[in-house]
Design an enzyme around this catalytic site. Structure first.
Site, PDB file in Angstrom:
ATOM      1  CD  GLU A 333      15.055  14.794 -26.816  1.00 61.68           C
ATOM      2  OE1 GLU A 333      14.210  14.356 -27.622  1.00 61.68           O
ATOM      3  OE2 GLU A 333      15.649  14.068 -26.001  1.00 61.68           O
ATOM      4  CG  ASN A 377      16.934  18.374 -20.979  1.00 62.28           C
ATOM      5  OD1 ASN A 377      18.040  18.431 -20.451  1.00 62.28           O
ATOM      6  ND2 ASN A 377      16.226  17.254 -21.045  1.00 62.28           N
ATOM      7  CG  HIS A 414      20.968  10.075 -23.012  1.00 57.66           C
ATOM      8  ND1 HIS A 414      20.532   9.390 -21.900  1.00 57.66           N
ATOM      9  CD2 HIS A 414      20.043  11.037 -23.229  1.00 57.66           C
ATOM     10  CE1 HIS A 414      19.393   9.912 -21.471  1.00 57.66           C
ATOM     11  NE2 HIS A 414      19.078  10.916 -22.255  1.00 57.66           N
ATOM     12  CD  GLU A 451      16.956  13.402 -20.435  1.00 56.51           C
ATOM     13  OE1 GLU A 451      17.083  12.453 -21.223  1.00 56.51           O
ATOM     14  OE2 GLU A 451      16.084  14.276 -20.569  1.00 56.51           O
ATOM     15  CG  ASP A 453      21.885   6.907 -19.995  1.00 57.52           C
ATOM     16  OD1 ASP A 453      22.457   7.525 -20.917  1.00 57.52           O
ATOM     17  OD2 ASP A 453      20.679   6.608 -20.031  1.00 57.52           O
TER      18      ASP A 453
END
Ligand code: XIL
Length: 622
Positions: A333, A377, A414, A451, A453
Site C-alpha cells: 500500500e 500489494n 476488497h 485479500e 472479500d
C-alpha cells in the site's frame, strides 16, 4: 471484590484490542467448538476459583465499569441464586466498557484449554468473553462473541495459548446495553490437543477448492490464536484451501514489538500448522506503514537509520523463513492520492528514506532470500483505467525496467455492495481486471488476488447475496483465464472470524463461510466455477471460461464492447509476453491464455492441446 480490576486489565484489555481481536474465532457448540478434548467440568484441573458461586462470595471475581462523561457505565455485581450476576443501569459505549473478570490465571505455552460456562441475561444481547491479555504483544488471547438470552445456555470452546502467561485474565465483556447478565459454572482447564474433525467438502462436485490448485490455488487469511484454537475452522482451512496468509501475526508491531526484538511465536505456530497440513504460506507484509510499532513511528530515524531498520526487519523475517515461503509481500500500500495526483504515499518509510525506498526494499529482499518471489500489494489497483491502478502499473513497469527484482503484483480485491444496494463504486468491471492482468503479463509480472472479500452493506438480502456470488465467481474466472494469475486468497475464512464488521461497521457477510462455518452461496459459486475443470486443469466441457459461468457471462454489465476488445488485446499480448517473462519468473510462462469468451475457440484450442499445455505452464508457476 468489585471495583477496579487488580491487574489494571480493564483498560488494558479494551485498549489492547489488537488487530487480531477484531475477528471472532473459535466456534461455539453449533460450529463444533471442541472435539476430542478431555477433562471434566469443575475437575481439579480447573484454573477457576469459585466458578460455581455456591455461596454468597463473589471473590476473586471482580467487576469494572468504564464510566466516562460521554459514555456513562456502571455495574453492580452480586451472587444471586447461585450465579454471579451483573446489573447495569448504563452500559457504556462498547462491550468491553463493562466487565466481569478474574485475574492471575497461569496459562502455559502451547497448551489447549477447554473453556466453558453457562450464561443468561434478562433480554437478548451479545456479550464477549476473552482470555489471555497477560503478555505483550497481546495477540495471544481469545475473544468470542456469544449471543445470549433469558434461558441459561452452556458455552464450550477450546483455546490454544501460545505464550507463557502467568498473570492472564479472563473476562466477560458485557457492556453497551443496560440490563442484567448472569454467569455460572465457569471452567478453564488444560486439555490435550483437540482432534481436527475429518472434513468432507459440501461441493456438489465432491472436490474441495484445493483439488484445483493446478487451475488456481485458493488461499485464506488466518489469525492466531483464533485460528489454531478451533478444530472445525482448521479442518475447513486444511480441507478446502491450498495456502494461508497470516492476517496479522507478521505485521511489524507484532513481530518486532521493540527494536531488534522479534516475536515469532504466532507466525511460527501458523507456519508449523501449514507445513503439517501441506499448505503454502504467504509472507505478509514486510514494509508497510500501518500496524507499525511505536518505536519506529515515534522514534527519530534519519535516512540511513531507517534503511538499516528496514534491512534488519527484512533480514530477520526472510532469514527465519528462507526457503519456506514462496511469495512475500515486500511493500504494501505505498501509493496514495495527494491533491489529485497519484504518487508515493506519505509514510514513515517513504518520507524518511525517499523515493528509492521500494528499490531498496525489493533489492534487499531478493538478497535475503534469492529464491523467494517478491510482490507489491495494494488495493484499488485491480482495474486497468483506474488512475491508481494505472499509476501502480507504471511503478511496477519502471521497477522491472530498471532491473529491480519484483515478480508479482498483489491485487487485494476488497470489494463491496453499498447498504442501499448500489454497486457503482464497490463492484468491479471484470473486463478491466482482465485487461490489467494482461498488461502485467506483457511485462513479465505475475498477478495474484491476495485479500479478496465482498462485504455486504447491511441489511443482507437475496439480491446482495446473489451479487456477491456472482462477484466471486467472475473474479475467480478472470484469474483462471489469465495465465499469469495462479493464486486467489480470500481475506478470512468466515463471517465468524471476519475483519469486516469492526473495520466497516455498516458491512458484514463478506466471506465464503457463515458464522456457523457453513458454506454460503458464494462458496458454491466458486466451487461451480472450478467444476468446469478437471482437477488437473483440463476443462471438462467446452463451456469452461467466462462464457460458461453464469456469473461470468454478465460480469461487467454494459461492457460487451470492451469485452471483445479485451479478449483480442490479451491474446495479442501473448506471444511477446512469454519470452520476456521467463527469466523473471523462474521459467513459468506468463503468456496470456484465451479469456474464455469464445467457446468455439476454446474447443478448438483444447483439441489442439494448446490449452492443456498452457494450463501446465500455470502450474509451473507454483
Ligand atoms: C487487516 C486485518 O485483517 C485486520 O484484522 C486488522 O485489524 C487490520 O488489517 N490490507 C492488508 C491487510 O494488507 O493486512 C489488512 O488486514 C487489510 C487491508
Amino acid at each position: 471484590m468489585g471495583g477496579t480490576p487488580s491487574n489494571g486489565g480493564a483498560t488494558g484489555s479494551a485498549g489492547s484490542a489488537t488487530p487480531g481481536g477484531a475477528g471472532g474465532g473459535g466456534a461455539g457448540t453449533a460450529a463444533g467448538g471442541i472435539s476430542g478434548t478431555a477433562g471434566s467440568a469443575g475437575g481439579s484441573s480447573n484454573l477457576v476459583t469459585n466458578g460455581t458461586f455456591d455461596t454468597a462470595a463473589k471473590d476473586p471475581w471482580w467487576g469494572y465499569a468504564n464510566n466516562t462523561t460521554d459514555n456513562p457505565a456502571d455495574e453492580t455485581l452480586a451472587v444471586s441464586n447461585g450465579q454471579l450476576c451483573a446489573t447495569m443501569a448504563m452500559g457504556g459505549k462498547n462491550v468491553w466498557d463493562v466487565l466481569i473478570g478474574l485475574s492471575g490465571l497461569a496459562l502455559l505455552p502451547n497448551q489447549y484449554y477447554h473453556i466453558s460456562f453457562s450464561v443468561s441475561a434478562d433480554a437478548n444481547r451479545t456479550i464477549k468473553f476473552k482470555t489471555g491479555l497477560g503478555v505483550a504483544p497481546y495477540t495471544d488471547y481469545f475473544v468470542e462473541s456469544v449471543p445470549i438470552t433469558a434461558t441459561a445456555q452452556k458455552v464450550d470452546y477450546t483455546y490454544l495459548n501460545l505464550r507463557n502467561d502467568p498473570m492472564a485474565q479472563f473476562q466477560f465483556q458485557i457492556g453497551k446495553t443496560p440490563g442484567m447478565v448472569c454467569v455460572d459454572n465457569i471452567v478453564i482447564e488444560p486439555v490435550p490437543t483437540p482432534v481436527m474433525p475429518s472434513y468432507k467438502t459440501a461441493a456438489p462436485s465432491g472436490h474441495p477448492l484445493k483439488d484445483y490448485s493446478g487451475v488456481v490455488k485458493m488461499g485464506t487469511a488466518v489469525d492466531t490464536p483464533i485460528f489454531l484454537s478451533n478444530p472445525l475452522h482448521n479442518a475447513i482451512v486444511a480441507g478446502e484451501f491450498s495456502m494461508i496468509t497470516p492476517a496479522n501475526s507478521m505485521k511489524m508491531n507484532l513481530i518486532q514489538p521493540a527494536q531488534g526484538t522479534f516475536d515469532f511465536t504466532d507466525t511460527d505456530a501458523l507456519v508449523s500448522w501449514a507445513q503439517t497440513n501441506g499448505l503454502e504460506f504467504r509472507g505478509h507484509p514486510l514494509i508497510w506503514h500501518t500496524q507499525a510499532p511505536d518505536w519506529l513511528v515515534n522514534g527519530t530515524f534519519d535516512r540511513d537509520q531507517m534503511i538499516a531498520a528496514m534491512y534488519a526487519h527484512i533480514d530477520a523475517l526472510m532469514g527465519r523463513y528462507a526457503g519456506k515461503f514462496l511469495y512475500w509481500d515486500v511493500v504494501n500500500e505505498a501509493i496514495d492520492n495527494a491533491s489529485g495526483a497519484w504518487t508515493f504515499r506519505k509514510t514513515i518509510w517513504h518520507d524518511r528514506i525517499g523515493d528509492d525506498f521500494m528499490d531498496l526494499a525489493f533489492t534487499h529482499a531478493h538478497a535475503a532470500d534469492p529464491k523467494a518471489k517478491l510482490a507489491y500489494n495494494d488495493y484499488n489497483i485491480e482495474q486497468k483505467g483506474n488512475p491508481k491502478a494505472d499509476k501502480v502499473f507504471e511503478l511496477v513497469k519502471d521497477l522491472k525496467t530498471r532491473g529491480i527484482p519484483i515478480d508479482a503484483i498483489g491485487f487485494q480485491g476488497h470489494y463491496y455492495v453499498e447498504p442501499d444496494g448500489t454497486t457503482a463504486s464497490g463492484v468491479p468491471d471484470m473486463q478491466a481486471i482482465r485487461d490489467n492482468m494482461a498488461r502485467f503479463a506483457e511485462i513479465g509480472v505475475e498477478v495474484q488476488i491476495t485479500e479478496c472479500d465482498f462485504r455486504i452493506g447491511k441489511p443482507l438480502d437475496d439480491t446482495k447475496t446473489k451479487l456477491q456470488s456472482k462477484f466471486f465467481a467472475d473474479l475467480l474466472q478472470v484469474c483462471i483465464d489469465a495465465p499469469n494469475c495462479s493464486r486467489f486468497t480470500v481475506w478470512g475464512l468466515s463471517d465468524l472470524d471476519s475483519w469486516v464488521p469492526s473495520t466497516f461497521p455498516e458491512y458484514d457477510y463478506a466471506h465464503l463461510f457463515d458464522t456457523q462455518l457453513m458454506p454460503k452461496p458464494d462458496y458454491f459459486a466458486v466451487s461451480q466455477v472450478f467444476a468446469q475443470y478437471d482437477p488437473n486443469g483440463t476443462p471438462t466441457t467446452g463451456s469452461a471460461g467466462s462464457s460458461g459461468s453464469s456469473a461470468g457471462s454478465s460480469s461487467s454489465a454494459g461492457s460487451s464492447a470492451s469485452s471483445s476488445a479485451g479478449s483480442s488485446a490479451s491474446s495479442s499480448a501473448g506471444a511477446s509476453a512469454s519470452s520476456s517473462s521467463s527469466s523473471s519468473s523462474g521459467g513459468c510462462s506468463l503468456a496470456p491464455r484465451r479469456n474464455g469468451t469464445r467457446p468455439w475457440l476454446l474447443a478448438a484450442l483444447a483439441m489442439l492441446g494448446v490449452l492443456v499445455s498452457r494450463r501446465r505452464s500455470k502450474t509451473a508457476c507454483q
